[in-house]
Enzyme design. Structure first.
Site, PDB file in Angstrom:
ATOM      1  N   CYS A 178       0.795  -1.228   0.000  1.00 54.33           N
ATOM      2  CA  CYS A 178       0.000   0.000   0.000  1.00 54.33           C
ATOM      3  C   CYS A 178       0.828   1.278   0.000  1.00 54.33           C
ATOM      4  O   CYS A 178       0.304   2.344  -0.314  1.00 54.33           O
ATOM      5  CB  CYS A 178      -0.926   0.002   1.217  1.00 54.33           C
ATOM      6  SG  CYS A 178      -2.039  -1.428   1.300  1.00 54.33           S
ATOM      7  N   HIS A 258      12.308   2.065   5.756  1.00 52.93           N
ATOM      8  CA  HIS A 258      12.199   0.632   5.471  1.00 52.93           C
ATOM      9  C   HIS A 258      12.764  -0.141   6.655  1.00 52.93           C
ATOM     10  O   HIS A 258      13.934  -0.002   7.004  1.00 52.93           O
ATOM     11  CB  HIS A 258      12.998   0.300   4.206  1.00 52.93           C
ATOM     12  CG  HIS A 258      12.613  -1.009   3.573  1.00 52.93           C
ATOM     13  ND1 HIS A 258      12.492  -2.166   4.290  1.00 52.93           N
ATOM     14  CD2 HIS A 258      12.318  -1.334   2.291  1.00 52.93           C
ATOM     15  CE1 HIS A 258      12.148  -3.153   3.481  1.00 52.93           C
ATOM     16  NE2 HIS A 258      12.028  -2.678   2.257  1.00 52.93           N
ATOM     17  N   HIS A 335      -4.081  18.918   8.051  1.00 50.31           N
ATOM     18  CA  HIS A 335      -4.878  17.769   7.621  1.00 50.31           C
ATOM     19  C   HIS A 335      -3.977  16.545   7.471  1.00 50.31           C
ATOM     20  O   HIS A 335      -2.782  16.673   7.244  1.00 50.31           O
ATOM     21  CB  HIS A 335      -5.572  18.052   6.279  1.00 50.31           C
ATOM     22  CG  HIS A 335      -6.248  19.388   6.211  1.00 50.31           C
ATOM     23  ND1 HIS A 335      -7.440  19.653   6.840  1.00 50.31           N
ATOM     24  CD2 HIS A 335      -5.870  20.552   5.599  1.00 50.31           C
ATOM     25  CE1 HIS A 335      -7.794  20.910   6.611  1.00 50.31           C
ATOM     26  NE2 HIS A 335      -6.859  21.474   5.869  1.00 50.31           N
ATOM     27  N   HIS A 339      -3.361   6.146   6.463  1.00 50.69           N
ATOM     28  CA  HIS A 339      -3.443   4.840   5.811  1.00 50.69           C
ATOM     29  C   HIS A 339      -4.732   4.125   6.185  1.00 50.69           C
ATOM     30  O   HIS A 339      -5.000   3.852   7.356  1.00 50.69           O
ATOM     31  CB  HIS A 339      -2.237   3.999   6.250  1.00 50.69           C
ATOM     32  CG  HIS A 339      -2.203   2.625   5.678  1.00 50.69           C
ATOM     33  ND1 HIS A 339      -1.538   2.318   4.519  1.00 50.69           N
ATOM     34  CD2 HIS A 339      -2.758   1.454   6.098  1.00 50.69           C
ATOM     35  CE1 HIS A 339      -1.671   1.023   4.260  1.00 50.69           C
ATOM     36  NE2 HIS A 339      -2.409   0.480   5.199  1.00 50.69           N
ATOM     37  N   HIS A 368     -14.937   3.278   4.546  1.00 55.04           N
ATOM     38  CA  HIS A 368     -16.341   2.894   4.445  1.00 55.04           C
ATOM     39  C   HIS A 368     -16.839   2.935   3.005  1.00 55.04           C
ATOM     40  O   HIS A 368     -17.509   2.020   2.542  1.00 55.04           O
ATOM     41  CB  HIS A 368     -17.197   3.820   5.314  1.00 55.04           C
ATOM     42  CG  HIS A 368     -18.663   3.518   5.255  1.00 55.04           C
ATOM     43  ND1 HIS A 368     -19.515   4.115   4.331  1.00 55.04           N
ATOM     44  CD2 HIS A 368     -19.447   2.677   5.989  1.00 55.04           C
ATOM     45  CE1 HIS A 368     -20.733   3.653   4.495  1.00 55.04           C
ATOM     46  NE2 HIS A 368     -20.729   2.783   5.495  1.00 55.04           N
ATOM     47  N   ASN A 372     -10.238  -0.628   1.278  1.00 53.38           N
ATOM     48  CA  ASN A 372      -8.786  -0.462   1.169  1.00 53.38           C
ATOM     49  C   ASN A 372      -8.409  -0.619  -0.302  1.00 53.38           C
ATOM     50  O   ASN A 372      -8.350  -1.728  -0.823  1.00 53.38           O
ATOM     51  CB  ASN A 372      -8.074  -1.508   2.028  1.00 53.38           C
ATOM     52  CG  ASN A 372      -6.564  -1.352   2.003  1.00 53.38           C
ATOM     53  OD1 ASN A 372      -6.007  -0.689   1.129  1.00 53.38           O
ATOM     54  ND2 ASN A 372      -5.883  -1.970   2.959  1.00 53.38           N
TER      55      ASN A 372
END
Length: 439
Positions: A178, A258, A335, A339, A368, A372
């Site tokens: 992602c 990472h 803002h 994720h 919602h 994802n």
């Protein structure tokens, strides 16, 4: 005869004109070198999110029907997925890949290609139209897909479809989960900063749910069936200063971390086969803990670059044992696009960062409405902000995403203009129903 005092400065200039000329020349060269050596500023010219057709909505009823029609799951696994879905935070208007809605429910390579083309072609056509860019002026193409790798590559697919120049530079990011959407922006920005002759980069963030469906009974691998949905986004970033007035935002910071050297982090989300030989993606129980630990380390590295001095001083005082409160980690932003990995991930990030419900509202509502969508999720969240009209000129927007490996990627943008609802905004037809009072 006494020299006129008023003429002394002129006399000095005439006597040292060579030295003064050399000084001026060196100053001019230094100033010119300073400006030319500075990396060019990178702007988000515009972006577009793919909105699948209504007939591809993957409601709970459709999920149930598809699962039972496949005949590949035990009753125990069906009940488990039903429970995960019920508490996932997903609504009834997320989208699935085309093959789910056909008589032949077996996903093939052609199914994955069709899903990729539908999303990418639509999003790219839209963003090129919005930015008024001819495809031939695109210098760089970066395509991110967390799990799908096709030959020829997805970037080659776009070169072919849109007739890009033979010397266009193309890059494909895969296997990064992602976080690869935000990582693609970081890569494009670095390429633009490294060569002033390169002006325009096209970024496509897509995921392929057709070929990632798991058909076994391993619970850690069944979770992905319940939360991942179809989605795609395309964006154009540019270093062309002449387009600043047209741009939405300026990239202030890009940071990638990472943590793959750690065994738990490396295996927290892993593609593998179960005991029956069924391939899928295993989301381990340690995933939320790994994400929280990675986020803390990531924020510690990012904080000095984004937080105001007051909060940094409070952080230092806390380390010295004299702090009266914890630093406000959100003080550097107005803002945040958090994720949307799942309800538990959103809640864990909110707790770790001290976010209010309003701060996590875009993430919760995006989960919602769209589920994802992997690497494109942060752009659907940005679209939510714009649909709500919340971003004002000068506001800073933090995009944070996690990826397999384990990776954490942040992008910080500064708005160059106040947001407004675009005609292609994916929230346009439903924003009046949000935010939900219960989630």
């Amino acid at each position: 005869m006494t020299a006129d005092p008023s003429m002394q400065p002129l006399t000095l200039l005439l006597e040292h004109k060579l030295a003064i000329a050399a000084l001026l020349c060196c100053t001019a060269v230094a100033v010119l070198t300073f400006f030319l050596s500075r990396p060019p500023r990178v702007f988000l010219l515009d972006y577009a999110c793919y909105l699948p057709p209504t007939e591809h909505r993957l409601s709970f009823e459709v999920c149930e029907y598809f699962t039972r029609k496949s005949g590949r799951f035990s009753l125990k696994s069906e009940n488990f997925m039903r429970g995960i879905y019920a508490k996932s935070g997903l609504g009834d208007e997320t989208y699935g890949p085309p093959y789910v809605f056909r008589d032949d429910i077996n996903a093939r390579l052609s199914s994955g290609i069709e899903e990729a083309q539908r999303g990418a072609f639509s999003a790219v056509e839209t963003v090129l139209g919005k930015t008024r860019l001819d495809p031939t002026v695109i210098d760089v193409v970066v395509v991110a897909s967390g799990v799908f790798a096709h030959v020829p590559s997805l970037s080659s697919m776009l070169v072919h479809r849109f007739g890009l120049r033979p010397n266009v530079k193309t890059y494909n990011l895969s296997g990064m989960g992602c976080s690869s959407g935000a990582g693609a922006v970081d890569l494009a920005a670095r390429i633009l900063a490294g060569d002033r002759r390169i002006k325009n980069a096209l970024i496509v963030a897509t995921e392929n749910t057709s070929l990632s469906w798991y058909s076994g009974d391993n619970r850690s691998m069944l979770v992905t069936n319940c939360i991942f949905r179809a989605g795609c986004a395309a964006a154009v970033v540019t270093s062309d200063g002449r387009r600043r007035r047209d741009a939405k935002m300026e990239l202030v910071l890009a940071l990638r971390s990472h943590y793959g050297a750690d065994d738990a982090a490396y295996t927290a989300a892993f593609q593998e086969e179960d005991d029956e030989g069924n391939s899928g993606f295993s989301l381990k129980k340690e995933l939320v803990r790994v994400a929280g630990r990675g986020l803390r380390k990531h924020v510690e590295e990012m904080a000095p670059k984004v937080l105001p001095w007051k909060e940094l001083a409070i952080a230092v005082a806390g380390k010295l044992g004299v702090g009266v409160r914890k630093p406000d980690l959100m003080a550097g932003f107005e803002h945040a696009c958090v994720h949307t990995g799942g309800k538990a991930v959103v809640e864990a990030v909110a707790e770790g960062m001290g976010m209010t419900e309003r701060m996590t509202e875009p993430a919760r509502m995006t989960l919602h409405r769209f589920g994802n969508t992997s690497c494109s999720m942060v752009f659907y969240e940005l679209a939510y902000f714009e649909a709500m009209g919340r971003i004002k000129e000068g506001d800073r927007v933090w995009m944070i995403s996690f990826g397999t490996g384990f990776k954490v990627c942040s992008l910080v943008w500064r708005a160059l203009k106040s947001s407004a609802m675009a005609d292609d905004n994916p929230w346009k037809s439903c924003i009046h129903r949000y935010p939900l009072k219960a989630w």
